[in-house]
Scaffold this active site. Structure first.
Site, PDB file in Angstrom:
ATOM      1  CG  ASP A 169      19.056 -77.716-106.757  1.00  0.00           C
ATOM      2  OD1 ASP A 169      18.077 -77.025-106.421  1.00  0.00           O
ATOM      3  OD2 ASP A 169      19.899 -78.128-105.949  1.00  0.00           O
ATOM      4  CD  GLU A 179      24.663 -85.349-103.711  1.00  0.00           C
ATOM      5  OE1 GLU A 179      25.249 -84.817-102.751  1.00  0.00           O
ATOM      6  OE2 GLU A 179      23.520 -85.848-103.617  1.00  0.00           O
TER       7      GLU A 179
HETATM    8  C1  GLP Z   1      18.986 -79.714-101.105  1.00  0.00           C
HETATM    9  C2  GLP Z   1      19.261 -78.640-102.145  1.00  0.00           C
HETATM   10  C3  GLP Z   1      20.356 -77.740-101.710  1.00  0.00           C
HETATM   11  C4  GLP Z   1      20.146 -77.344-100.262  1.00  0.00           C
HETATM   12  C5  GLP Z   1      20.324 -78.554 -99.388  1.00  0.00           C
HETATM   13  C6  GLP Z   1      20.114 -78.271 -97.896  1.00  0.00           C
HETATM   14  O1  GLP Z   1      19.442 -80.945-101.442  1.00  0.00           O
HETATM   15  N1  GLP Z   1      19.564 -79.156-103.452  1.00  0.00           N
HETATM   16  O2  GLP Z   1      20.375 -76.601-102.552  1.00  0.00           O
HETATM   17  O3  GLP Z   1      21.095 -76.405 -99.903  1.00  0.00           O
HETATM   18  O4  GLP Z   1      19.467 -79.553 -99.791  1.00  0.00           O
HETATM   19  O5  GLP Z   1      18.758 -78.325 -97.563  1.00  0.00           O
HETATM   20  P1  GLP Z   1      18.194 -78.034 -96.112  1.00  0.00           P
HETATM   21  O6  GLP Z   1      18.176 -76.580 -95.948  1.00  0.00           O
HETATM   22  O7  GLP Z   1      16.803 -78.628 -96.139  1.00  0.00           O
HETATM   23  O8  GLP Z   1      19.075 -78.716 -95.144  1.00  0.00           O
END
Ligand code: GLP
Length: 258
Positions: free
Chosen positions: A72, A148
């Site tokens: 993404d 989401e």
């Molecule tokens: C983001 C990404 C996800 C990721 C998630 C968790 O929003 N789009 O792909 O898995 O957050 O992130 P973190 O590892 O910082 O908790």
């Protein structure tokens, strides 16, 4: 709709989980090349990428024949913008490994026509022969990529509106929550489920409810990560805090070794 049980491993702490995740990816890189990876961003991935960089520098692995597709990107951010996932990937992985230019793909969030960019990205994944191993994190609300809650399991790469909770959680890379983009381009749930194998990594107490819902709750769009139980080849790595709300502890729990 056939339900499959993911392989779940609970590992003691942040460093151990990154070690296990890196070992999983390294084994895949040793197994067969060329390989196409799906890549995620976020704090969970940073220590994993640091270990992959160290393994590359030590000559244990090479990214020469690796191709990758990131999950993404924010819409409206230029690739060089510090909060972008392009910048994250350069900083934590691409700049440090021997990957060929042009083999590391990330959706272009600054494209004029995001729908066309999404279609182009899907076509590019298909042209590469699909994704061999997709590495996923999970949002505290159960999102995967930027799918989401409410995302259709048939969804493909598209533009989405981010939940407020997601924008707040991701504000760490921006001057303040208000500057986190409101929209993103993400692989869809169906795109994710087409990967031949998936490794989901979750750490920290803020992920506990999402992990329990994904693994033990109903399979529903309200928890996009629950869709992973429709895939037959999923590994889930959690640290103890992220696994805390599971009522059925996995048999392959190796937390004592960590
Ligand atoms: C983001 C990404 C996800 C990721 C998630 C968790 O929003 N789009 O792909 O898995 O957050 O992130 P973190 O590892 O910082 O908790």
């Amino acid at each position: 709709m056939t339900e499959h049980a993911p392989r779940i491993e609970v590992v003691g702490n942040v460093s151990a989980i990154a070690e296990r995740a890196a070992a999983h990816v390294i084994a895949r890189l040793h197994d067969r090349q060329p390989v196409t990876l799906g890549l995620a961003t976020g704090a969970t991935m940073t220590p994993l990428y640091a270990r992959l960089v160290a393994a590359t520098r030590a000559g244990l692995i090479s990214f020469r024949t690796v191709s990758s597709f990131n999950l993404d990107e924010y819409v409206g951010l230029a690739p060089q913008s510090p909060g972008s996932f392009h910048a994250y990937m350069q900083q934590h992985l691409f700049r440090h490994v021997d990957m060929e230019a042009g083999r590391a793909q990330i959706p272009n969030g600054s494209a004029d026509d995001i729908a066309a960019e999404a279609a182009r990205y899907e076509a590019q994944i298909a042209a590469a022969g699909g994704i061999d191993l997709l590495i996923l994190g999970i949002g505290a609300n159960g999102h995967i990529g930027f799918n989401e809650p409410g995302s259709d399991f048939a969804s493909r790469t598209r533009e989405v509106r981010l939940d407020e909770a997601t924008r707040i959680a991701n504000a760490i890379n921006f001057p303040d929550p208000a500057s986190v983009p409101e929209r993103a381009i993400t692989m869809g749930v169906a795109t994710i489920l087409e990967a031949r194998s998936i490794l989901l990594v979750a750490r920290g107490p803020e992920k506990a409810a999402a992990i329990a819902a994904a693994i033990e709750g109903p399979i529903t769009a309200a928890c996009p990560a629950s869709a992973l139980r429709l895939h037959g080849n999923v590994d889930i790595l959690c640290d103890e805090p992220a696994a805390a709300a599971l009522t059925r502890r996995p048999h392959n729990n190796n937390r004592r070794r960590a």
